[in-house]
Motif scaffolding. Structure first.
Motif, PDB file in Angstrom:
ATOM      1  N   LYS A  56       0.837  -1.209   0.000  1.00 28.24           N
ATOM      2  CA  LYS A  56       0.000   0.000   0.000  1.00 28.24           C
ATOM      3  C   LYS A  56       0.867   1.253   0.000  1.00 28.24           C
ATOM      4  O   LYS A  56       0.577   2.220  -0.707  1.00 28.24           O
ATOM      5  CB  LYS A  56      -0.929   0.015   1.219  1.00 28.24           C
ATOM      6  CG  LYS A  56      -2.087  -0.930   1.121  1.00 28.24           C
ATOM      7  CD  LYS A  56      -2.981  -0.819   2.347  1.00 28.24           C
ATOM      8  CE  LYS A  56      -4.101  -1.832   2.286  1.00 28.24           C
ATOM      9  NZ  LYS A  56      -4.970  -1.762   3.474  1.00 28.24           N
ATOM     10  N   ALA A  57       1.923   1.255   0.808  1.00 27.42           N
ATOM     11  CA  ALA A  57       2.811   2.417   0.885  1.00 27.42           C
ATOM     12  C   ALA A  57       3.481   2.670  -0.467  1.00 27.42           C
ATOM     13  O   ALA A  57       3.545   3.813  -0.932  1.00 27.42           O
ATOM     14  CB  ALA A  57       3.861   2.216   1.978  1.00 27.42           C
ATOM     15  N   GLY A  87       3.879  10.018   4.552  1.00 26.49           N
ATOM     16  CA  GLY A  87       2.565  10.025   3.914  1.00 26.49           C
ATOM     17  C   GLY A  87       2.216   8.672   3.307  1.00 26.49           C
ATOM     18  O   GLY A  87       1.077   8.207   3.421  1.00 26.49           O
ATOM     19  N   ALA A  88       3.190   8.043   2.674  1.00 23.25           N
ATOM     20  CA  ALA A  88       2.947   6.731   2.055  1.00 23.25           C
ATOM     21  C   ALA A  88       2.637   5.684   3.116  1.00 23.25           C
ATOM     22  O   ALA A  88       1.680   4.911   2.990  1.00 23.25           O
ATOM     23  CB  ALA A  88       4.166   6.317   1.228  1.00 23.25           C
ATOM     24  N   TRP A  89       3.430   5.670   4.177  1.00 21.89           N
ATOM     25  CA  TRP A  89       3.196   4.679   5.233  1.00 21.89           C
ATOM     26  C   TRP A  89       1.944   4.998   6.048  1.00 21.89           C
ATOM     27  O   TRP A  89       1.260   4.101   6.521  1.00 21.89           O
ATOM     28  CB  TRP A  89       4.435   4.510   6.111  1.00 21.89           C
ATOM     29  CG  TRP A  89       5.367   3.533   5.468  1.00 21.89           C
ATOM     30  CD1 TRP A  89       6.441   3.801   4.689  1.00 21.89           C
ATOM     31  CD2 TRP A  89       5.244   2.108   5.511  1.00 21.89           C
ATOM     32  NE1 TRP A  89       7.009   2.627   4.240  1.00 21.89           N
ATOM     33  CE2 TRP A  89       6.285   1.571   4.731  1.00 21.89           C
ATOM     34  CE3 TRP A  89       4.353   1.233   6.128  1.00 21.89           C
ATOM     35  CZ2 TRP A  89       6.464   0.209   4.565  1.00 21.89           C
ATOM     36  CZ3 TRP A  89       4.527  -0.133   5.962  1.00 21.89           C
ATOM     37  CH2 TRP A  89       5.567  -0.628   5.191  1.00 21.89           C
ATOM     38  N   ALA A  92      -0.873   3.491   4.550  1.00 27.20           N
ATOM     39  CA  ALA A  92      -0.872   2.044   4.805  1.00 27.20           C
ATOM     40  C   ALA A  92      -1.207   1.721   6.262  1.00 27.20           C
ATOM     41  O   ALA A  92      -1.145   0.566   6.666  1.00 27.20           O
ATOM     42  CB  ALA A  92       0.491   1.469   4.439  1.00 27.20           C
ATOM     43  N   GLY A  93      -1.516   2.756   7.050  1.00 23.09           N
ATOM     44  CA  GLY A  93      -1.921   2.528   8.435  1.00 23.09           C
ATOM     45  C   GLY A  93      -0.795   2.570   9.453  1.00 23.09           C
ATOM     46  O   GLY A  93      -0.968   2.119  10.582  1.00 23.09           O
ATOM     47  N   PRO A 170       9.497  -0.494   8.014  1.00 28.30           N
ATOM     48  CA  PRO A 170       8.319  -0.121   8.825  1.00 28.30           C
ATOM     49  C   PRO A 170       7.188  -1.141   8.669  1.00 28.30           C
ATOM     50  O   PRO A 170       7.257  -2.028   7.825  1.00 28.30           O
ATOM     51  CB  PRO A 170       7.877   1.208   8.229  1.00 28.30           C
ATOM     52  CG  PRO A 170       8.879   1.579   7.203  1.00 28.30           C
ATOM     53  CD  PRO A 170       9.665   0.356   6.867  1.00 28.30           C
ATOM     54  N   GLY A 171       6.178  -0.975   9.473  1.00 30.07           N
ATOM     55  CA  GLY A 171       4.960  -1.746   9.287  1.00 30.07           C
ATOM     56  C   GLY A 171       4.711  -2.874  10.246  1.00 30.07           C
ATOM     57  O   GLY A 171       3.740  -3.604  10.127  1.00 30.07           O
ATOM     58  N   TYR A 172       5.580  -3.053  11.234  1.00 27.37           N
ATOM     59  CA  TYR A 172       5.360  -4.110  12.222  1.00 27.37           C
ATOM     60  C   TYR A 172       4.599  -3.575  13.402  1.00 27.37           C
ATOM     61  O   TYR A 172       4.661  -2.460  13.763  1.00 27.37           O
ATOM     62  CB  TYR A 172       6.692  -4.679  12.712  1.00 27.37           C
ATOM     63  CG  TYR A 172       7.391  -5.518  11.654  1.00 27.37           C
ATOM     64  CD1 TYR A 172       6.878  -6.744  11.295  1.00 27.37           C
ATOM     65  CD2 TYR A 172       8.534  -5.055  11.016  1.00 27.37           C
ATOM     66  CE1 TYR A 172       7.500  -7.503  10.328  1.00 27.37           C
ATOM     67  CE2 TYR A 172       9.158  -5.810  10.055  1.00 27.37           C
ATOM     68  CZ  TYR A 172       8.640  -7.029   9.714  1.00 27.37           C
ATOM     69  OH  TYR A 172       9.261  -7.793   8.754  1.00 27.37           O
TER      70      TYR A 172
END
Length: 172
Positions: A56-57, A87-89, A92-93, A170-172
């Protein structure tokens, strides 16, 4: 009376440091346990969730190509390098700090190597990690370069490899 007070004071002084030395040792144990658990392996469910967020990011970053660079820009419409990544991340939440150094510091337990980078990883450049981009795979990244330029996808050349200073996932 004075000697009794002095004796009492001396016994309190003697007892004080022993008690104080015991307390930090007890407090140190939970901190060590926290550090160990902070570096625990990532589960397959977490990896799967992270991979979806990364997709998504990256997709969002692609949509920003052509937007102008603006110092301090956090979009929509204009970006600086860390604003674009944030902004991109965020789309993606995942909420990231504002600056390159803050982002790297927050995600330092999820560091990756140049060769280990996958889609969505954040690549940092120069001493002080003063610039960053979003890795999009196949040796390319999307970044907001500098004043007067636009967000673009670029090939990661030898120049970038020489100036690479770290990467995080990122994302964890």
């Amino acid at each position: 009376m004075l000697s009794a007070t002095a004796a009492l004071g001396a016994s309190l002084l003697a007892a004080g440091p022993v008690h104080a030395a015991t307390a930090p040792q007890a407090a140190a144990a939970p901190q060590q346990a926290t550090l160990v658990s902070a570096k625990a392996k990532v589960t397959s469910a977490q990896k799967s969730k992270q991979k979806k967020r990364a997709a998504k990011a990256v997709s969002y970053a692609y949509k920003q190509i052509g937007d102008p660079y603006r110092y301090g820009g956090t979009g929509p419409g204009s970006w600086d390098c860390s604003g674009l990544a944030g902004g991109a991340w965020r789309k993606a939440g995942v909420k990231l700090p504002r600056t390159t150094t803050q982002i790297y510091k927050k995600l330092k337990k999820h560091r990756v190597s140049w060769k280990g980078a996958v889609k969505g990883d954040l690549l940092f450049f120069y001493s002080g990690k003063s610039h960053m981009g979003i890795y999009v795979g196949n040796g390319y990244m999307i970044h907001a370069p500098s004043s007067g330029k636009k967000v673009k996808k670029i090939k990661l050349t030898k120049y970038y490899k020489r100036n690479f200073s770290g990467a995080v996932r990122p994302g964890y």
